[in-house]
Design an enzyme around this catalytic site. Sequence first.
Site, mmCIF file in Angstrom:
data_model
loop_
_atom_site.group_PDB
_atom_site.id
_atom_site.type_symbol
_atom_site.label_atom_id
_atom_site.label_comp_id
_atom_site.label_asym_id
_atom_site.label_seq_id
_atom_site.Cartn_x
_atom_site.Cartn_y
_atom_site.Cartn_z
ATOM 1 N N LYS A 150 -17.326 -43.445 37.612
ATOM 2 C CA LYS A 150 -18.377 -44.443 37.330
ATOM 3 C C LYS A 150 -17.807 -45.856 37.472
ATOM 4 O O LYS A 150 -18.456 -46.753 37.983
ATOM 5 C CB LYS A 150 -18.934 -44.236 35.920
ATOM 6 N N ASP B 194 -21.459 -37.066 38.729
ATOM 7 C CA ASP B 194 -20.891 -37.042 37.374
ATOM 8 C C ASP B 194 -21.976 -36.798 36.334
ATOM 9 O O ASP B 194 -21.778 -36.057 35.379
ATOM 10 C CB ASP B 194 -20.152 -38.352 37.071
ATOM 11 N N HIS C 222 -13.860 -50.877 30.141
ATOM 12 C CA HIS C 222 -14.572 -49.676 29.690
ATOM 13 C C HIS C 222 -13.962 -49.184 28.386
ATOM 14 O O HIS C 222 -12.745 -49.128 28.248
ATOM 15 C CB HIS C 222 -14.467 -48.563 30.747
ATOM 16 N N SER D 74 -14.411 -38.232 35.310
ATOM 17 C CA SER D 74 -15.782 -38.601 34.989
ATOM 18 C C SER D 74 -15.876 -40.115 34.716
ATOM 19 O O SER D 74 -16.720 -40.815 35.284
ATOM 20 C CB SER D 74 -16.217 -37.786 33.762
ATOM 21 N N ARG E 289 -21.156 -29.639 31.742
ATOM 22 C CA ARG E 289 -19.954 -29.425 30.914
ATOM 23 C C ARG E 289 -20.316 -29.454 29.434
ATOM 24 O O ARG E 289 -19.749 -28.719 28.633
ATOM 25 C CB ARG E 289 -18.920 -30.517 31.227
#
Length: 434
Positions: free
Chosen positions: A187, A161, A82, A183, A168
Amino acid sequence: MRMYDIIMKKRNGGELTREEIRFFIEGYTGGEIPDYQVSALMMAIYFQKMTEAETLALTMAMADSGDRLDLTGIHGIKVDKHSTGGVGDKTSLALAPMVAACGIPVAKMSGRGLGHTGGTIDKLESFPGFTTSLTTQQFIENVNRIGIAIMGQTADLAPADKKLYALRDVTATVDNMSLIASSIMSKKLAAGADAIVLDVKTGSGAFMKEESDARALAEEMVGIGKNAGRKTIAVISDMDQPLGYAVGNALEVKEAIETLMGRGPADFLELCLSLGSQMLIAGGKARGESEARQMLEAVIADGSALEKLAEFAEAQGSCREAVYRPELLPKAQIIRPVLSQASGYVDHIVCDEVGICSLLLGGGRETKESEIDLSVGLVLCKKAGDYVREGEALAMLHANDEGRADAAEKRYLAACRISDAPPRKNPFIKAVIA
Ligand code: URA
């Protein structure tokens, strides 16, 4: 349990229990707890912060709020990667075929992007006919057959999320380390891989502008991953100028192909080798970094990583020729230089401004509905530390509209600082946190 009491406890600096966190996540996802109460809680968390135990509980509650991808049908250790995102970040396009060619199964869910350029899926759609609309069964079959598949986000992964991040975003509570870490990790945990390699960027084109913040975020995410039972490693790298030279969807695909042909930019290649090494080690294919690097360099040198990209493109609806003949990818009608107005060393390129140039050219989305032009973008000619003469090209603009090119040119010139002395060289890879 009452949401009011949870908000007050956090407001007064208390530590929320796992049960209280589950209660608010489940209630919010189910629509029983309203936005205004969750906004108040987010602001309380913003000021009072969360402990490690609270952050883990929040991550797990969000990961459990929807589907979890079941990758047990895929043979071998699945390693996901990621990136926290940046300008010219085409890493998955080269890294995925490199590690797949070394025997690590790549089963990735990717998204489209809002921002400077598209996301990985938009970039891959530069290959004519390419599709990420695979059924879960096709996805798993492709990974088992050729070692690599990427599909769009079909499963409802971590819906809590999605809802919380949107809230947010409009309540000035995004930039809290624990909220960002939970967050991202919720995922990743829901996406089902056995190990996770995080590409955390720092600098003017990154979410974390300061290296100390990037390090804190990386440490927090690695801690969550470990506590959740997943091997997690973070590599912190420089995003103070664009990664490689190309910024824009098809242009980045071409640069990734060039890299797999052994002609990639040094910084981009270094990032792929660093992240790839951690993926091979986590996946049990290499014992240490030097062995892993040799394996990755070998699959570039013998063409098997490029061949893996061709197999992948073909398996997902495109054709092998698009990989071996990049002239088949979308091309802009106007290609023109941005000429330097002074002689000297390129001292600094304000990285997110380069991203905005790509957006101005039509290469990114301002809203979810925006159409994206895959052919446009920029190719830098000079990067920080390079010498440029007055009238020499700093970058080439690829555009389909002269007016847009004019706007991007103006912005690019303002983003480049030219100086008499060469700038200090900073290390590209800042740290590996395991
Ligand atoms: N990216 C995410 O996915 N979540 C955040 O909170 C910030 C960046």
